[in-house]
Structure formats: C-alpha cells, structure tokens
Write a protein that holds these residues in place. Structure first.
Motif, PDB file in Angstrom:
ATOM      1  N   PRO A  59     -18.795  79.254  78.945  1.00 36.71           N
ATOM      2  CA  PRO A  59     -18.724  78.237  80.000  1.00 36.71           C
ATOM      3  C   PRO A  59     -17.306  77.754  80.289  1.00 36.71           C
ATOM      4  CG  PRO A  59     -20.598  77.801  78.585  1.00 36.71           C
ATOM      5  CD  PRO A  59     -19.815  78.914  77.935  1.00 36.71           C
ATOM      6  N   ILE A  60     -16.408  77.840  79.318  1.00 34.12           N
ATOM      7  CA  ILE A  60     -15.012  77.446  79.566  1.00 34.12           C
ATOM      8  C   ILE A  60     -14.381  78.391  80.577  1.00 34.12           C
ATOM      9  CG2 ILE A  60     -12.743  77.093  78.534  1.00 34.12           C
ATOM     10  CD1 ILE A  60     -14.121  76.568  75.860  1.00 34.12           C
ATOM     11  N   GLU A  61     -14.554  79.672  80.338  1.00 37.22           N
ATOM     12  CA  GLU A  61     -13.991  80.683  81.246  1.00 37.22           C
ATOM     13  C   GLU A  61     -14.585  80.558  82.640  1.00 37.22           C
ATOM     14  OE1 GLU A  61     -14.556  85.398  81.410  1.00 37.22           O
ATOM     15  OE2 GLU A  61     -13.422  84.744  79.650  1.00 37.22           O
ATOM     16  N   ALA A  62     -15.902  80.340  82.701  1.00 38.11           N
ATOM     17  CA  ALA A  62     -16.570  80.209  83.999  1.00 38.11           C
ATOM     18  C   ALA A  62     -16.048  78.991  84.753  1.00 38.11           C
ATOM     19  CB  ALA A  62     -18.081  80.103  83.794  1.00 38.11           C
ATOM     20  N   ALA A  63     -15.827  77.895  84.038  1.00 39.07           N
ATOM     21  CA  ALA A  63     -15.323  76.673  84.685  1.00 39.07           C
ATOM     22  C   ALA A  63     -13.898  76.878  85.184  1.00 39.07           C
ATOM     23  CB  ALA A  63     -15.385  75.503  83.709  1.00 39.07           C
TER      24      ALA A  63
END
Length: 355
Positions: A243-247
């Motif tokens: 989710p960090i990368e996606a954000a």
C-alpha cells in the motif's frame, strides 16, 4: 415377327445404336478411379481396380480403362506416400497442418481470455482489439491476464470515458492482488485493460479484462505472484508494504503551490500506508534470517512516519516543500527484508521506488 427398328439412340436400357444391349459399367472400376484421383486412401484404388478387371472380363462389362486409370493413379499415390515417409516430407506437412490447427484454436477474442493466460495482441493499433493469441508464458508475449470484472450500475451505454475511469481504478487493484511482488514485474510492463465498445455493449457485453502488458518490447515469463505462488510470510510482508508503493504512485500532478490541499491529502494517504505497514509487520512472527531485516525495516518506517506527518500537516506550501525532499529520502525500500524472504530485492530499472 421382326423387331421394330429403334432410333439411333434408343431409350435408356433399350437397344443400342446397332440394336445390341448397352454394356453396364463396372461399379468397382468407377470406385477405383475416384479413389485414385482423390488420394485419400491410395492402396484402396489399386485393390478396387485389381478386383474390377476380372469382373469386367467375366461379365463383359464396360469400365476397363477406368479401372486401369484408377490403378495407375493409386500406384503413383502409394509411391509418393512412401517417398514422403522416408524423406520426412509427409511428416513436415502433417506438422505444419497441426501447427495451423493449433494456431487457429489459440486465436480468440480478448474477452474469452482467462486469468493467468499470456497472450499476443495482433490488433494493437486498432481502436478495439478483436484478435489475440494465447501463448505459453515462457515465450515472448505482449501481456498476461490478471483478472476481470463486469461493469454494473448503468442502464445504458455510459460512454468510454466513464468505463475507462472504472477500469483504471479496479484493474489497478486486480493487478496488485495478482502480481504482489511488484519488483518482479519487468520494466516497461504496465496496467492494461480491454473495454467493451458501444457496439458490444448493445449485445450485452459488460466485461473488462485486466492485464499487465508491455508498452513496447515483449517480455517472457509469468508475472504472477499471489497466494497461489507465494508462502505465508511472503504474502503477509507484501500485503503490509505494497500500500505504500500504491499510495506514492497517486501523487497529484499539480504541485503544492497550485493545490496544497490535494498534496497534503496525498501525503496523509502515504502516512496511513506507512503506519499500517509498521503495525502489520509487528503483528507477524518473522522466522530465521528475516527476523532482523524486518525489525530494522519497522524502525525505519517509524522514522519515516514522523517526516510524512510533517508533510501532511504543513501550514503552507513553503513548509510543504521544506519537508518534501526529506520525506522521500527517509522512506525505506525494504530491500534487505525482501531478500531475506526470497522476494525480488532489486526494483526494475528506472522504477521510482522509495530510497
């Protein structure tokens, strides 16, 4: 009483031109000729001809030239068949036929593709794809199907832009679930999808096919890395940090001088993903060589959280810019933790990942 003279060509089955009954043609002779010409079973025409000749002589039938011709054609066909088998020519023709059948069976509409299939798209330049070929993922291909969904909530055709917006958002989620080890995705392979057209919509088509596809150069190998291919520790790690990368990829195009609120909201999303990863990693037991790298990653995430909080609560654009560069620099990539778990520990060339 003398017979009445017939015409030169009497009625069928009647006297011939010279008053003699017409000789019937031997059926086997005809069959021999047909078999010899068609060449479907070369020996058959030869056998039929050999049986027909004595019958013709015994019963005084017509058809001897037909039987002989059929035997000659059959003999030639048999000779060609033997030569083909000896030289391998027949095998090459048969293999070519099988390849053609196989190629035809693998060519299909994009909307008949299934999750996990790799494909080549022959109609990339067309507005709507109509012909794709399923190929072995080990061979070079244009894309790999990650899943799909049905468009709902519209009583009539909503327009391509509306469906495109839905597809981009939902296929992103589908792709992340299918290829969780995002660093294993080759460079130049991106989100891709097939949409229904206004014409197919009228026929009841509501399907969107999601995929990961090469923008320019084809790639080899499957990009699948989900619960069916990963272990429990790997799955938990990627579920926590992805989710960090996606954000990060959702950063606004406008800079904070133009859209401060939007940028602060985005920083808040990244912050939530960082805190979520920190908490999720701490709830899991990390065995063996992964214990220390994951613990170190959690420590780095805690430090990054403070900096991203400053970014998300910046009073103005100047304060935002002041915290921006440091926020990116302090955000860890977790490469050591990834490597300790047997995941890809180097991002694709040119990928924009945390420091």
């Amino acid at each position: 009483m003398p017979y009445a003279a017939g015409g030169p060509y009497g009625p069928p089955g009647g006297p011939g031109p010279y008053g003699q009954p017409a000789r019937p043609t031997n059926g086997l002779a005809v069959a021999s000729l047909v078999s010899g010409i068609v060449c479907c079973l070369p020996p058959l025409g030869l056998v039929l001809g050999l049986v027909a000749l004595p019958q013709i002589r015994k019963k005084d039938q017509a058809g001897r030239p037909l039987a002989i011709t059929g035997m000659v054609f059959s003999a030639v066909s048999c000779l060609l068949l033997v030569i083909g088998l000896v030289t391998g020519g027949f095998s090459s023709v048969w293999n070519g036929f099988k390849e053609g059948v196989d190629e035809a069976s693998r060519s299909k509409s994009p909307f008949s593709l299934r999750t996990g299939q790799c494909f080549s798209d022959r109609s990339k330049s067309a507005e709507y794809a109509t012909d794709v070929t399923v190929v072995d993922c080990a061979n070079p291909h244009d894309g790999e199907v990650t899943g799909g969904f049905k468009v709902t909530g519209f009583a009539k055709w909503p327009g391509e832009d509306a469906i495109d917006a839905i597809a981009e958002k939902r296929c992103e989620t589908v792709n992340l679930a299918y290829a969780m080890d995002t660093w294993a995705i080759p460079e130049d392979v991106w989100l891709f999808y097939y949409l229904p057209s206004s014409e197919s919509w009228k026929l009841g088509d509501r399907t969107v096919i999601c995929a990961l596809a090469a923008e320019k150069k084809r790639f080899s190998g499957s990009v699948r890395s989900d619960a069916t291919t990963l272990g429990g520790d790997q799955t938990h790690f990627l579920t926590s940090v992805n989710p960090i990368e996606a954000a990060l990829y959702r950063e606004p195009e406008e800079d904070p001088d133009e859209a401060l609120a939007a940028n602060k909201a985005w920083a808040g999303e990244v912050l939530a993903a960082i805190d979520g990863a920190h908490g999720s990693l701490g709830k899991h037991y990390w065995p063996g060589a992964s214990t220390e790298p994951v613990a170190a990653l959690r420590k780095d995430l805690a430090a990054a959280s403070k900096q991203w909080r400053a970014l998300a609560t910046a009073a103005d654009s100047d304060a935002y810019w002041e915290a921006y560069e440091t926020a990116y620099e302090i955000l860890p990539d977790g490469a050591k933790a990834r490597g300790s778990l047997g995941l890809t520990d180097a991002p694709p060339a040119g990928a924009d990942t945390p420091a």
